[in-house]
Write a protein that holds these residues in place. Sequence first.
Motif, PDB file in Angstrom:
ATOM      1  N   UNK A  82      48.824  44.826  71.035  1.00 46.29           N
ATOM      2  CA  UNK A  82      50.055  45.092  70.289  1.00 46.29           C
ATOM      3  C   UNK A  82      50.313  46.584  70.123  1.00 46.29           C
ATOM      4  N   UNK A  83      49.259  47.323  69.800  1.00 43.57           N
ATOM      5  CA  UNK A  83      49.405  48.747  69.512  1.00 43.57           C
ATOM      6  C   UNK A  83      49.798  49.568  70.738  1.00 43.57           C
ATOM      7  N   UNK A  84      49.219  49.239  71.890  1.00 41.36           N
ATOM      8  CA  UNK A  84      49.484  50.040  73.084  1.00 41.36           C
ATOM      9  C   UNK A  84      50.442  49.330  74.032  1.00 41.36           C
ATOM     10  N   UNK A  85      50.037  48.201  74.559  1.00 38.97           N
ATOM     11  CA  UNK A  85      50.833  47.531  75.584  1.00 38.97           C
ATOM     12  C   UNK A  85      52.222  47.149  75.066  1.00 38.97           C
ATOM     13  N   UNK A  86      52.288  46.435  73.943  1.00 38.96           N
ATOM     14  CA  UNK A  86      53.588  45.989  73.437  1.00 38.96           C
ATOM     15  C   UNK A  86      54.435  47.160  72.955  1.00 38.96           C
ATOM     16  N   UNK A  87      53.809  48.079  72.247  1.00 42.05           N
ATOM     17  CA  UNK A  87      54.567  49.241  71.786  1.00 42.05           C
ATOM     18  C   UNK A  87      55.189  49.996  72.942  1.00 42.05           C
ATOM     19  N   UNK A  88      54.401  50.292  73.942  1.00 38.71           N
ATOM     20  CA  UNK A  88      54.900  51.080  75.078  1.00 38.71           C
ATOM     21  C   UNK A  88      55.895  50.288  75.925  1.00 38.71           C
ATOM     22  N   UNK A  96      51.286  52.436  65.199  1.00 34.78           N
ATOM     23  CA  UNK A  96      50.864  53.502  64.298  1.00 34.78           C
ATOM     24  C   UNK A  96      49.376  53.834  64.367  1.00 34.78           C
ATOM     25  N   UNK A  97      48.589  53.032  65.042  1.00 35.31           N
ATOM     26  CA  UNK A  97      47.155  53.275  65.140  1.00 35.31           C
ATOM     27  C   UNK A  97      46.785  54.102  66.367  1.00 35.31           C
ATOM     28  N   UNK A  98      47.781  54.509  67.151  1.00 32.57           N
ATOM     29  CA  UNK A  98      47.528  55.202  68.416  1.00 32.57           C
ATOM     30  C   UNK A  98      48.266  56.532  68.472  1.00 32.57           C
ATOM     31  N   UNK A  99      47.579  57.525  69.027  1.00 36.98           N
ATOM     32  CA  UNK A  99      48.198  58.810  69.353  1.00 36.98           C
ATOM     33  C   UNK A  99      48.065  58.996  70.863  1.00 36.98           C
ATOM     34  N   UNK A 100      49.118  59.462  71.490  1.00 33.87           N
ATOM     35  CA  UNK A 100      49.095  59.716  72.931  1.00 33.87           C
ATOM     36  C   UNK A 100      49.071  61.215  73.164  1.00 33.87           C
ATOM     37  N   UNK A 108      39.628  64.378  73.109  1.00 30.81           N
ATOM     38  CA  UNK A 108      38.855  63.498  73.986  1.00 30.81           C
ATOM     39  C   UNK A 108      39.459  62.087  73.948  1.00 30.81           C
ATOM     40  N   UNK A 109      39.522  61.455  75.113  1.00 27.97           N
ATOM     41  CA  UNK A 109      40.033  60.087  75.194  1.00 27.97           C
ATOM     42  C   UNK A 109      39.228  59.165  74.283  1.00 27.97           C
ATOM     43  N   UNK A 110      39.928  58.310  73.557  1.00 29.56           N
ATOM     44  CA  UNK A 110      39.361  57.316  72.640  1.00 29.56           C
ATOM     45  C   UNK A 110      38.669  57.930  71.428  1.00 29.56           C
ATOM     46  N   UNK A 111      38.988  59.186  71.110  1.00 27.03           N
ATOM     47  CA  UNK A 111      38.450  59.798  69.897  1.00 27.03           C
ATOM     48  C   UNK A 111      39.443  59.570  68.752  1.00 27.03           C
ATOM     49  N   UNK A 112      39.003  59.864  67.536  1.00 24.69           N
ATOM     50  CA  UNK A 112      39.870  59.679  66.367  1.00 24.69           C
ATOM     51  C   UNK A 112      40.596  60.961  66.022  1.00 24.69           C
ATOM     52  N   UNK A 113      41.831  60.798  65.569  1.00 31.78           N
ATOM     53  CA  UNK A 113      42.650  61.913  65.104  1.00 31.78           C
ATOM     54  C   UNK A 113      43.595  61.375  64.039  1.00 31.78           C
ATOM     55  N   UNK A 114      43.439  61.863  62.822  1.00 29.68           N
ATOM     56  CA  UNK A 114      44.295  61.442  61.704  1.00 29.68           C
ATOM     57  C   UNK A 114      44.425  59.921  61.625  1.00 29.68           C
TER      58      UNK A 114
END
Length: 152
Positions: A82-88, A96-100, A108-114
């Motif tokens: 839902x967060x990536x595939x459906x949103x995009x 809201x759980x993903x930053x691109x 770094x890929x798959x790291x946390x930010x805010x």
Amino acid sequence: MTQKEFINHVLINEIGDVVEHHKWLSFILICSGIEFLGGCIDQEINNLHASNRSRKRFESAIRKLFPPQYEPFLDKSFDLYSQLRCGMNHVTIPGFKIALSEASSGHKNLSEWKDRIIFIAEDLFIDFKHACLKVIDMIDRGQIKETFEIRF
């Protein structure tokens, strides 16, 4: 164009070109491509246009074709589908759980930010490309069949 040719030409080469010049758009294409790869390895329904298979195919591709670091994000508490595939694919922005971002950001890929998980376009594409090559290898080994040919 055979299924293998499609994977090589469109998913690897053409999306690779987009990653170089249009990072944001590459996320949309990669998300669709992940679901396509899931359709290629779907052993239950051998029809890429089958209804109600999107989540199952996307998540199956992540589990079977991507590095294990992606799998925890399939959990319902994060819900990568839902967060990536459906949103995009539906509104061209992630949940809201993903930053691109891109490699030049220094993240770094798959790291946390805010409180978000960062996906780096170039790194996601590398993992996607390896997933594509796994599907081609599965076809070559006879583990899955090429199920279509595209007239292009």
